[in-house]
Write a protein that holds these residues in place. Structure first.
Motif, mmCIF file in Angstrom:
data_model
loop_
_atom_site.group_PDB
_atom_site.id
_atom_site.type_symbol
_atom_site.label_atom_id
_atom_site.label_comp_id
_atom_site.label_asym_id
_atom_site.label_seq_id
_atom_site.Cartn_x
_atom_site.Cartn_y
_atom_site.Cartn_z
ATOM 1 N N LEU A 161 4.429 -10.094 3.637
ATOM 2 C CA LEU A 161 3.730 -10.474 4.862
ATOM 3 C C LEU A 161 3.697 -11.990 5.066
ATOM 4 C CD1 LEU A 161 0.729 -7.985 4.666
ATOM 5 C CD2 LEU A 161 2.591 -7.930 6.328
ATOM 6 N N GLY A 162 4.101 -12.740 4.058
ATOM 7 C CA GLY A 162 4.099 -14.198 4.185
ATOM 8 C C GLY A 162 2.705 -14.771 4.341
ATOM 9 N N ALA A 194 11.537 -4.995 5.614
ATOM 10 C CA ALA A 194 11.041 -5.986 6.557
ATOM 11 C C ALA A 194 9.823 -5.443 7.302
ATOM 12 C CB ALA A 194 12.132 -6.372 7.548
ATOM 13 N N VAL A 195 8.782 -6.251 7.383
ATOM 14 C CA VAL A 195 7.568 -5.905 8.129
ATOM 15 C C VAL A 195 7.175 -7.128 8.959
ATOM 16 C CG1 VAL A 195 6.705 -4.208 6.472
ATOM 17 C CG2 VAL A 195 6.121 -6.623 6.178
ATOM 18 N N GLY A 241 -11.857 -8.937 10.455
ATOM 19 C CA GLY A 241 -11.967 -7.783 9.570
ATOM 20 C C GLY A 241 -10.733 -6.920 9.564
ATOM 21 N N ASP A 242 -9.653 -7.372 10.194
ATOM 22 C CA ASP A 242 -8.402 -6.623 10.271
ATOM 23 C C ASP A 242 -7.528 -7.028 9.084
ATOM 24 O OD1 ASP A 242 -6.037 -5.376 10.889
ATOM 25 O OD2 ASP A 242 -5.918 -6.130 12.941
ATOM 26 N N TYR A 243 -7.674 -6.325 7.968
ATOM 27 C CA TYR A 243 -6.951 -6.662 6.743
ATOM 28 C C TYR A 243 -5.540 -6.088 6.792
ATOM 29 C CZ TYR A 243 -11.458 -8.148 4.937
ATOM 30 O OH TYR A 243 -12.651 -8.800 4.766
ATOM 31 N N PRO A 244 -4.525 -6.902 6.474
ATOM 32 C CA PRO A 244 -3.140 -6.442 6.618
ATOM 33 C C PRO A 244 -2.616 -5.599 5.466
ATOM 34 C CG PRO A 244 -3.166 -8.742 5.965
ATOM 35 C CD PRO A 244 -4.598 -8.344 6.186
ATOM 36 N N THR A 245 -3.365 -5.480 4.375
ATOM 37 C CA THR A 245 -2.929 -4.660 3.243
ATOM 38 C C THR A 245 -4.072 -3.746 2.813
ATOM 39 O OG1 THR A 245 -3.702 -6.059 1.412
ATOM 40 C CG2 THR A 245 -1.586 -6.642 2.421
ATOM 41 N N ARG A 246 -3.749 -2.775 1.968
ATOM 42 C CA ARG A 246 -4.793 -1.995 1.315
ATOM 43 C C ARG A 246 -5.616 -2.914 0.411
ATOM 44 N NH1 ARG A 246 -2.853 3.175 -1.905
ATOM 45 N NH2 ARG A 246 -5.101 3.171 -2.332
ATOM 46 N N LEU A 247 -6.885 -2.572 0.256
ATOM 47 C CA LEU A 247 -7.758 -3.278 -0.678
ATOM 48 C C LEU A 247 -8.143 -2.285 -1.774
ATOM 49 C CD1 LEU A 247 -9.989 -5.148 1.924
ATOM 50 C CD2 LEU A 247 -7.959 -6.016 0.732
ATOM 51 N N THR A 248 -7.153 -1.950 -2.589
ATOM 52 C CA THR A 248 -7.283 -0.860 -3.559
ATOM 53 C C THR A 248 -8.464 -1.056 -4.498
ATOM 54 O OG1 THR A 248 -4.910 -0.404 -3.469
ATOM 55 C CG2 THR A 248 -6.096 0.365 -5.418
#
Length: 488
Positions: free
Chosen positions: A193-194, A249-250, A463-470
């Motif tokens: 995601l850079g 690629a994302v 609050g829009d997180y781009p990955t899981r917060l495992t």
């Protein structure tokens, strides 16, 4: 240049920078170049510093608590780090806490040889991975999330180091810019995601990687390009570079707060001057939240460019209503509130002759807990300001960051507890306004924020997180820093 928030105190009322990384290969004075580059990145981490070098046969490491100059200013210190390849790291602890054992680069002897790694960012599933590795017999030497990557490489069953490295990163969630030193050369990479920045440059035939372009400028390197999101670059000992793109690629999501505060204003990110972006934030803020006033006053140093933009757009004169002393160190924990307040006064003082009797617009980069803003507003009132209006060059910070920024838990963020009117009352300002999220996006060159697919990581605002917060998925709701399942 020190860009730590000038009113930093024991309340932790600031967003601490993440970390800074710098590496060079193919230079006769590799360690000296790295030390100079890290000095340019000192604003990104002031707790500890480390450098690891390689001379073709052996690895050498030196690490210490404090600033670069405290640990690497002497020729004797740099003489302990021979070789033509070196990587370094300046740190402010996010995951793992403070202590010398967590100072990077971390080093390990793997089956493929020595391996040193410097990491900017945060692994959001590090605790989950660590538990699994410990169950399989792994023994950790630090509490840093970065060590998880080393263990994943060590336990990978792929034959080559590069394949093991990529295999490890496929298991990792979160944000990372990595610089690694190996017996075969240097590896640099950036998360898909850079989120965290990383750039590439050259000094003659030597290849350089750094968190920001300012570090390239300081060491005399020519900027080549940014390391692309998800890209892995191998630089062999002969200087030849190969680019690999092993991840799907994302759409990239670089951290937008780099533009607001973390990067030095003389850096360039994504082809845009950070200084110019900060001025444009001030312009947007003046358009969105004008106020009748006599002076625009920045909170130095991070509020200065936005204040210039606000003044230029509004026509209200810009003045240095707060003067900063550059000869006072950071404000550490003091024995009493009175001592803490005195330390703040030694570091900054109101320019009474300028602000007395005036209606003031104060420009700051952010509000975290609000205690710092309260002190600044009171300082202006004590100096005789007739009115104090605060304008903030970022949207309200209502969410914690899990990608390498040391933010308080959400319950301690002022914007998570109050609306803007209540926040204004809390800091005792006559008025308070923040730049809108769309205004911030306009300042960085976008027409507006794309809600369906945001162009940046802006989770601390939205609050829009781009990955899981495992690592948070099994935490009881009462202990979470944000509502369960809240990702948008």
């Amino acid at each position: 240049m020190n860009l730590m928030h000038p009113f930093e105190d024991a309340d932790g009322d600031t967003l601490h920078e993440e970390c800074g990384v710098f590496g060079v290969t193919g230079s006769r004075d590799a360690a000296a170049v790295v030390a100079l580059g890290l000095h340019a990145l000192q604003h990104r981490g002031q707790e500890a510093v480390g450098i690891t070098s390689f001379d073709g046969q052996e690895f050498y490491s030196r690490r210490g608590l404090g600033h670069v100059a405290q640990n690497f200013s002497s020729g004797a210190a740099l003489a302990e780090l021979p070789g033509t390849m070196a990587a370094g790291h300046v740190r402010y602890s996010t995951t793992g806490g403070s202590g010398l054992r967590n100072v990077q680069p971390l080093f390990a002897d793997l089956a493929t040889g020595g391996f040193a790694i410097a990491h900017n960012g945060n692994i959001s599933n590090a605790m989950t991975l660590r538990r699994d590795l410990v169950k399989k017999g792994a023994i950790f030497q630090s509490t840093s999330d970065t060590e998880v990557i080393i263990h994943l490489i060590a336990t990978s069953r792929y034959p080559t180091l590069l394949d093991r490295f990529v295999d490890a990163l496929r298991l990792v969630e979160g944000a990372y810019s990595l610089i690694c030193v190996t017996p075969r050369g240097m590896i640099a990479c950036r998360d898909p995601l850079g989120i965290r920045p990383l750039v590439m440059g050259k000094i003659g035939d030597a290849v350089v990687f750094a968190s920001e372009t300012v570090a390239l400028d300081v060491v005399g390197a020519d900027f080549e390009r940014e390391v692309d999101p998800g890209e892995v670059i191998e630089v062999a000992m002969d200087g030849s570079a190969r680019s690999h793109r092993p991840f799907a690629a994302v759409p990239p999501r670089p951290c937008i707060f780099e533009h607001v505060y973390f990067s030095r204003p003389d850096s360039v990110m994504a082809g845009k001057s950070v200084y110019d972006v900060r001025k444009r934030i001030g312009v947007e803020l003046a358009k969105e939240a004008p106020v009748e006033a006599d002076l625009v006053v920045p909170v130095p140093d991070s509020g200065v460019p936005a204040a210039i933009g606000y003044a230029q757009q509004s026509g209200v004169p810009f003045e240095l209503g707060i003067i900063r002393s550059h000869y006072v160190g950071r404000t550490f924990i003091q024995p009493s509130d009175g001592a803490r307040h005195a330390d703040v006064k030694r570091k900054h003082n109101a320019n009474r002759a300028i602000v007395a009797g005036k209606r003031i617009v104060l420009i700051d980069d952010s509000i975290v807990r609000g205690t710092t803003s309260m002190k600044i507003v009171q300082m202006m009132r004590d100096a005789g300001a007739a009115e104090v209006h605060m304008r903030v060059a970022s949207p309200p910070t209502g969410h914690s960051c899990f990608y390498g920024v040391d933010t308080p838990e959400r319950s301690k963020l002022l914007a998570a507890q109050m609306d803007v009117a209540a926040m204004a009352d809390f800091i005792h300002a006559d008025s308070l306004a923040f730049v809108s999220i769309d205004g911030l996006y306009r300042a960085v060159g976008e027409a507006e924020r794309n809600a369906a697919c945001p162009q940046h990581c802006d989770a601390c605002f939205t609050g829009d997180y781009p990955t899981r917060l495992t690592d948070l998925e099994d935490v009881p709701a009462s202990q979470l820093p944000l509502p369960v399942g809240r990702v948008a």
